[in-house]
Motif scaffolding. Structure first.
Motif, PDB file in Angstrom:
ATOM      1  N   ASN A 124       0.847  -1.302   0.011  1.00 24.71           N
ATOM      2  CA  ASN A 124      -0.028   0.014  -0.016  1.00 24.71           C
ATOM      3  C   ASN A 124       0.976   1.170   0.010  1.00 24.71           C
ATOM      4  N   TYR A 125       0.371   2.132  -0.694  1.00 27.70           N
ATOM      5  CA  TYR A 125       1.250   3.550  -0.799  1.00 27.70           C
ATOM      6  C   TYR A 125       0.139   4.631  -0.315  1.00 27.70           C
ATOM      7  N   ALA A 126       0.673   5.734   0.227  1.00 26.29           N
ATOM      8  CA  ALA A 126       0.055   6.958   0.267  1.00 26.29           C
ATOM      9  C   ALA A 126      -0.133   7.653  -1.064  1.00 26.29           C
ATOM     10  N   ASP A 127      -1.231   8.293  -1.453  1.00 25.26           N
ATOM     11  CA  ASP A 127      -1.640   8.683  -2.621  1.00 25.26           C
ATOM     12  C   ASP A 127      -0.426   9.812  -3.203  1.00 25.26           C
ATOM     13  N   SER A 128       0.068  10.569  -2.079  1.00 22.69           N
ATOM     14  CA  SER A 128       1.144  11.446  -2.394  1.00 22.69           C
ATOM     15  C   SER A 128       2.417  10.850  -2.848  1.00 22.69           C
ATOM     16  N   VAL A 129       2.680   9.654  -2.734  1.00 19.81           N
ATOM     17  CA  VAL A 129       3.807   9.006  -3.363  1.00 19.81           C
ATOM     18  C   VAL A 129       3.568   7.857  -4.232  1.00 19.81           C
ATOM     19  N   ARG A 130       2.409   7.357  -4.631  1.00 19.33           N
ATOM     20  CA  ARG A 130       2.082   6.456  -5.529  1.00 19.33           C
ATOM     21  C   ARG A 130       2.782   6.937  -6.822  1.00 19.33           C
ATOM     22  N   GLY A 131       3.181   5.985  -7.627  1.00 21.19           N
ATOM     23  CA  GLY A 131       3.615   6.119  -8.834  1.00 21.19           C
ATOM     24  C   GLY A 131       5.269   6.636  -8.758  1.00 21.19           C
ATOM     25  N   ARG A 132       5.731   7.210  -7.660  1.00 29.92           N
ATOM     26  CA  ARG A 132       7.201   7.833  -7.346  1.00 29.92           C
ATOM     27  C   ARG A 132       7.850   6.866  -6.586  1.00 29.92           C
ATOM     28  N   PHE A 133       7.485   6.146  -5.638  1.00 32.17           N
ATOM     29  CA  PHE A 133       8.024   5.441  -4.655  1.00 32.17           C
ATOM     30  C   PHE A 133       7.775   3.733  -4.806  1.00 32.17           C
ATOM     31  N   ILE A 134       8.807   3.234  -4.448  1.00 32.39           N
ATOM     32  CA  ILE A 134       8.627   1.653  -4.606  1.00 32.39           C
ATOM     33  C   ILE A 134       9.292   1.221  -3.049  1.00 32.39           C
ATOM     34  N   ILE A 135       8.445   0.408  -2.453  1.00 37.85           N
ATOM     35  CA  ILE A 135       8.877  -0.550  -1.452  1.00 37.85           C
ATOM     36  C   ILE A 135       9.108  -1.903  -1.736  1.00 37.85           C
ATOM     37  N   SER A 136      10.213  -2.413  -1.502  1.00 38.24           N
ATOM     38  CA  SER A 136      10.340  -3.880  -1.452  1.00 38.24           C
ATOM     39  C   SER A 136      10.939  -4.358  -0.238  1.00 38.24           C
ATOM     40  N   ARG A 137      10.878  -5.740  -0.081  1.00 32.67           N
ATOM     41  CA  ARG A 137      11.081  -6.519   0.969  1.00 32.67           C
ATOM     42  C   ARG A 137      12.005  -7.655   0.564  1.00 32.67           C
ATOM     43  N   ASP A 138      12.826  -8.148   1.233  1.00 30.32           N
ATOM     44  CA  ASP A 138      13.608  -9.192   1.206  1.00 30.32           C
ATOM     45  C   ASP A 138      13.325  -9.969   2.758  1.00 30.32           C
ATOM     46  N   ASN A 139      12.468 -11.108   2.551  1.00 28.03           N
ATOM     47  CA  ASN A 139      12.213 -11.579   3.764  1.00 28.03           C
ATOM     48  C   ASN A 139      13.165 -12.587   4.144  1.00 28.03           C
ATOM     49  N   ALA A 140      14.178 -13.249   3.414  1.00 30.07           N
ATOM     50  CA  ALA A 140      15.259 -13.855   3.948  1.00 30.07           C
ATOM     51  C   ALA A 140      16.351 -13.241   4.699  1.00 30.07           C
ATOM     52  N   GLU A 141      16.400 -11.845   4.151  1.00 31.80           N
ATOM     53  CA  GLU A 141      17.446 -10.909   4.858  1.00 31.80           C
ATOM     54  C   GLU A 141      16.857  -9.984   6.029  1.00 31.80           C
ATOM     55  N   ASN A 142      15.312 -10.250   5.897  1.00 28.75           N
ATOM     56  CA  ASN A 142      14.637  -9.338   6.915  1.00 28.75           C
ATOM     57  C   ASN A 142      14.878  -7.805   6.666  1.00 28.75           C
ATOM     58  N   THR A 143      14.874  -7.248   5.424  1.00 24.61           N
ATOM     59  CA  THR A 143      15.163  -5.962   5.208  1.00 24.61           C
ATOM     60  C   THR A 143      13.824  -5.411   4.395  1.00 24.61           C
ATOM     61  N   VAL A 144      13.633  -4.265   4.582  1.00 22.68           N
ATOM     62  CA  VAL A 144      12.603  -3.498   3.765  1.00 22.68           C
ATOM     63  C   VAL A 144      13.505  -2.223   2.989  1.00 22.68           C
ATOM     64  N   SER A 145      13.162  -1.894   1.973  1.00 25.03           N
ATOM     65  CA  SER A 145      13.745  -0.664   1.312  1.00 25.03           C
ATOM     66  C   SER A 145      12.736   0.047   0.649  1.00 25.03           C
ATOM     67  N   LEU A 146      12.923   1.418   0.553  1.00 23.56           N
ATOM     68  CA  LEU A 146      12.103   2.448   0.001  1.00 23.56           C
ATOM     69  C   LEU A 146      12.777   2.979  -1.438  1.00 23.56           C
ATOM     70  N   GLN A 147      12.829   2.832  -2.501  1.00 23.08           N
ATOM     71  CA  GLN A 147      13.228   3.813  -3.827  1.00 23.08           C
ATOM     72  C   GLN A 147      12.286   4.663  -3.933  1.00 23.08           C
ATOM     73  N   MET A 148      12.902   5.947  -3.756  1.00 24.01           N
ATOM     74  CA  MET A 148      12.172   7.040  -4.059  1.00 24.01           C
ATOM     75  C   MET A 148      12.559   7.841  -5.369  1.00 24.01           C
ATOM     76  N   ASN A 149      11.741   7.930  -6.137  1.00 21.29           N
ATOM     77  CA  ASN A 149      12.026   8.837  -7.562  1.00 21.29           C
ATOM     78  C   ASN A 149      11.353   9.885  -7.628  1.00 21.29           C
ATOM     79  N   SER A 150      11.736  10.807  -8.464  1.00 22.99           N
ATOM     80  CA  SER A 150      10.869  12.294  -8.561  1.00 22.99           C
ATOM     81  C   SER A 150      10.763  12.705  -7.579  1.00 22.99           C
ATOM     82  N   LEU A 151      11.666  12.980  -6.424  1.00 22.42           N
ATOM     83  CA  LEU A 151      11.415  13.656  -5.483  1.00 22.42           C
ATOM     84  C   LEU A 151      11.358  15.328  -5.450  1.00 22.42           C
TER      85      LEU A 151
END
Length: 124
Positions: free
Chosen positions: A59-86
């Motif tokens: 789920n994304y906030a409307d203000s960032v949808r289409g610009r930000f991408i969240i991803s998760r690596d369950n094996a590594e227990n990490t979560v990232s946020l790629q922020m574009n068009s800031l």
């Protein structure tokens, strides 16, 4: 105790990109939802994006949808946020957060564990 240290703070120009990462450690989080929230000066903490254990549930906030991408690596227990068009309006302290209940939440108070926050500044 759960630790959620963030990395990737930075200062970028408008339309630039940044990537934030969070490596969860401590108590095993299993399949809990992980998310990113942010707080700008003088404003309440607000939801940005979250992902459940299954990558298809995001789920994304409307203000960032289409610009930000969240991803998760369950094996590594990490979560990232790629922020574009800031934009300057994205300037805030960004927090990695986790909740132990099933389901993604957009409410900050429903997240039980928090990182220390990392500063993102976007100049115009």
């Amino acid at each position: 105790q759960v630790r959620l240290p963030e990395s990737g703070a930075g200062l970028v120009h408008s339309a630039g990109s940044l990537r934030l990462s969070c490596a969860a450690s401590g108590r095993p989080l299993g399949s809990v939802p992980l998310g990113w929230l942010r707080q700008a000066p003088g404003k309440a903490r607000e939801f940005v994006a979250a992902t459940a254990w299954s990558a298809g549930r995001i789920n994304y906030a409307d203000s960032v949808r289409g610009r930000f991408i969240i991803s998760r690596d369950n094996a590594e227990n990490t979560v990232s946020l790629q922020m574009n068009s800031l934009k300057p309006g994205d300037t805030a302290v960004y927090y990695c957060a986790a909740r132990t209940k099933v389901g993604i939440s957009i409410r900050a108070y429903e997240y039980e564990y928090w990182g220390q926050g990392t500063q993102v500044t976007v100049s115009s």
